[in-house]
Write an enzyme that holds these catalytic residues in place. Structure first.
Site, PDB file in Angstrom:
ATOM      1  N   ASP A 132       0.820  -1.213   0.000  1.00 17.52           N
ATOM      2  CA  ASP A 132       0.000   0.000   0.000  1.00 17.52           C
ATOM      3  C   ASP A 132       0.856   1.266   0.000  1.00 17.52           C
ATOM      4  OD1 ASP A 132       1.053  -0.331   2.489  1.00 17.52           O
ATOM      5  OD2 ASP A 132      -0.789   0.168   3.578  1.00 17.52           O
ATOM      6  N   GLU A 192      24.027  15.990 -26.857  1.00 20.96           N
ATOM      7  CA  GLU A 192      24.705  14.987 -26.034  1.00 20.96           C
ATOM      8  C   GLU A 192      25.371  13.858 -26.823  1.00 20.96           C
ATOM      9  OE1 GLU A 192      21.976  12.326 -23.921  1.00 20.96           O
ATOM     10  OE2 GLU A 192      20.307  13.598 -24.515  1.00 20.96           O
TER      11      GLU A 192
HETATM   12  N1  GLY Z   1      19.228  11.326 -19.082  1.00 22.65           N
HETATM   13  C1  GLY Z   1      18.524  10.833 -20.187  1.00 22.65           C
HETATM   14  C2  GLY Z   1      19.089  11.319 -21.449  1.00 22.65           C
HETATM   15  O1  GLY Z   1      20.172  11.818 -21.494  1.00 22.65           O
HETATM   16  O2  GLY Z   1      18.425  11.302 -22.437  1.00 22.65           O
HETATM   17 MN    MN Z   2      19.392  13.621 -22.528  1.00 22.82          MN
HETATM   18 MN    MN Z   3      21.081  12.744 -19.824  1.00 18.79          MN
END
Ligand code: GLY
Ligand code: MN
Ligand code: MN
Length: 443
Positions: free
Chosen positions: A41, A385
């Site tokens: 729960d 990135e």
């Molecule tokens: N932290 C997830 C990404 O870099 O997409």
């Molecule tokens: Mn990301």
């Molecule tokens: Mn990331």
């Protein structure tokens, strides 16, 4: 409520925009997220649905927003939990229907228990129904149940909706462009995340556990009234090459790299930052060489973020630079053009160069429309990135490259004349990193 929160007036303007877009003979329904059980729960901390919160500013569960264009008694209707002094003593205050009207500028609100009686009435006479179909099976079933009920009354002159539209197409296009209030929250998330990354770098040294570094990140998030936007990745050594590593339980060794992917969420807006650095504060020659490649690629990608450029421009730049760099290091062999064309670098760089960022860390918004990449517009926010990952064990690759996993991730806002890196406070130049890592490892 968060001191920097988006104002009630802005939430109201968003609803108005949706009302205008869907048109007079339509109706839109959007639910907040359900409470999710962690075990038995015990519940997970509650997080409202992003679309629902975007349109309401309301963070309680068991709530449904209905937008009814042209309705004389009021175009915005909410179903929510009734006040309950006994339960509120246990779980904290509720707004209740009256509070929702008073505090959130909703026209009319009823108890959520009344939804089966009242929603079909609102739906009656509407031709088009907008919802986030496919997201919540239970809501879909209910909505189509109401439609079925109305259809049975056709011969009495009742008109049931005949067309069904994805509300996401309307709301996600709005969410893609951030307002100044949203950008304030995103800058705050970026600032807190930057502090956390810097604190983590300072604490890192050989012998320390990955989870100790994770706790440093979380400490900084929580001390600024933020939470983690996603499970932090703290991967050292070969773990730096495991893209979604979140176990964070290894002891860091002299000579390792540490890859940290962590971001704060504040006021329901996320940051998403990755930095990679040597655990002992000094890059080896091989680590340094690959780091240069990724850093160059990231800069080249960021340079492509400007109004008018297509979504894939940063990725193409990153692929070009990484291919070039890895070829120079002897990790890719062949003619540059052919290597780029065949995407040979996918062996080491197997993910995209970014994603939209906002209330969701992988935010909503189209990437392609009618077969063409979307073009950047001021107010969009995204991550950049690129990465290179060389796991150990491949005998065709010299040992010095093994366990080098490097990603550098920043959050970027498209501006009128280019872009602004929101996460620029976290160092990424080699000398800056080397000066920082381990500088507070003793405390
Ligand atoms: N932290 C997830 C990404 O870099 O997409
Ligand atoms: Mn990301
Ligand atoms: Mn990331």
């Amino acid at each position: 409520m968060h001191t920097m929160a988006v104002t009630i007036a802005e939430h109201a303007r968003r609803r108005k925009k949706v009302l205008q877009e869907i048109g007079r003979d339509a109706l839109a329904v959007i639910a907040s997220a359900p409470v999710t059980l962690r075990n038995n729960d015990v519940e997970y901390p509650y997080r409202p649905d992003s679309d629902f919160f975007y349109l309401t500013g309301f963070a309680e569960p068991e709530a449904l927003l209905v937008l009814v264009p042209g309705r004389k008694q009021g175009q915005t209707v909410m179903f929510c939990r009734e006040r309950d002094p006994e339960l509120e003593r246990w779980n904290g205050p509720r707004l209740g229907p009256e509070g929702v009207c008073r505090e959130l500028a909703i026209d009319e609100a009823w108890c959520i228990d009344e939804v089966d009686d009242r929603l079909p009435e609102l739906l009656s006479g509407r031709k088009r129904l907008y919802s986030l179909f496919g997201k919540d099976d239970e809501l879909d079933r209910r909505l189509f149940g109401y439609v079925r009920k109305l259809r049975r009354k056709n011969r009495h002159g009742v008109v049931a909706p005949t067309e069904f539209f994805d509300l996401g197409q309307v709301v996600h296009r709005m969410r893609l462009i951030k307002s100044s209030a949203e950008l304030r929250l995103m800058r705050r998330a970026a600032r807190i995340s930057a502090r956390a990354h810097i604190a983590a770098m300072k604490k890192t040294c050989p012998g320390r556990m990955e989870y100790e570094i994770e706790s440093e990140l979380l400490r900084v998030f929580r001390s600024h009234q933020a939470e983690t936007a996603y499970a932090s990745i703290v991967g050292s050594g070969e773990n730096s090459c495991v893209l979604h590593y979140t176990a964070n339980r290894r002891q860091m060794q002299d000579g390792d790299l540490l890859l940290i992917d962590a971001g704060a969420e504040t006021g329901y807006y996320a940051a998403d930052i990755t930095r990679t650095f040597p655990v002992n504060g000094r890059f080896s020659a091989a680590q340094r060489a690959v780091y240069h490649v990724v850093l160059n690629a990231q800069q080249a990608a960021i340079d492509q973020v400007r109004p008018g450029n297509p979504w894939d421009a940063p990725h193409r730049a990153a692929v070009r630079e990484i291919t070039k760099g890895l070829r120079q290091l002897g990790l890719l062999k062949g003619e540059l053009k052919a290597l780029i064309k065949s995407e040979a670098c996918r062996k080491f760089f197997m993910h995209g160069t970014g994603h939209w960022l906002g209330m969701d860390v992988h935010d909503v918004g189209d990437y392609k429309v009618d077969g063409k990449w979307c073009r950047f517009v001021p107010g969009m926010t995204l991550t950049v990135e690129p990465g290179v990952y060389i796991p150990p064990g491949n005998r065709k690759i010299a040992r010095k490259w093994w366990s080098i996993g490097i990603r550098i991730e920043d959050d970027v806002l498209v501006t009128e004349d280019g872009c602004e890196v929101l996460t620029r406070d976290v160092p990424k130049q080699i000398d800056e990193i080397e000066a920082l890592v381990g500088s507070e490892a003793d405390n």
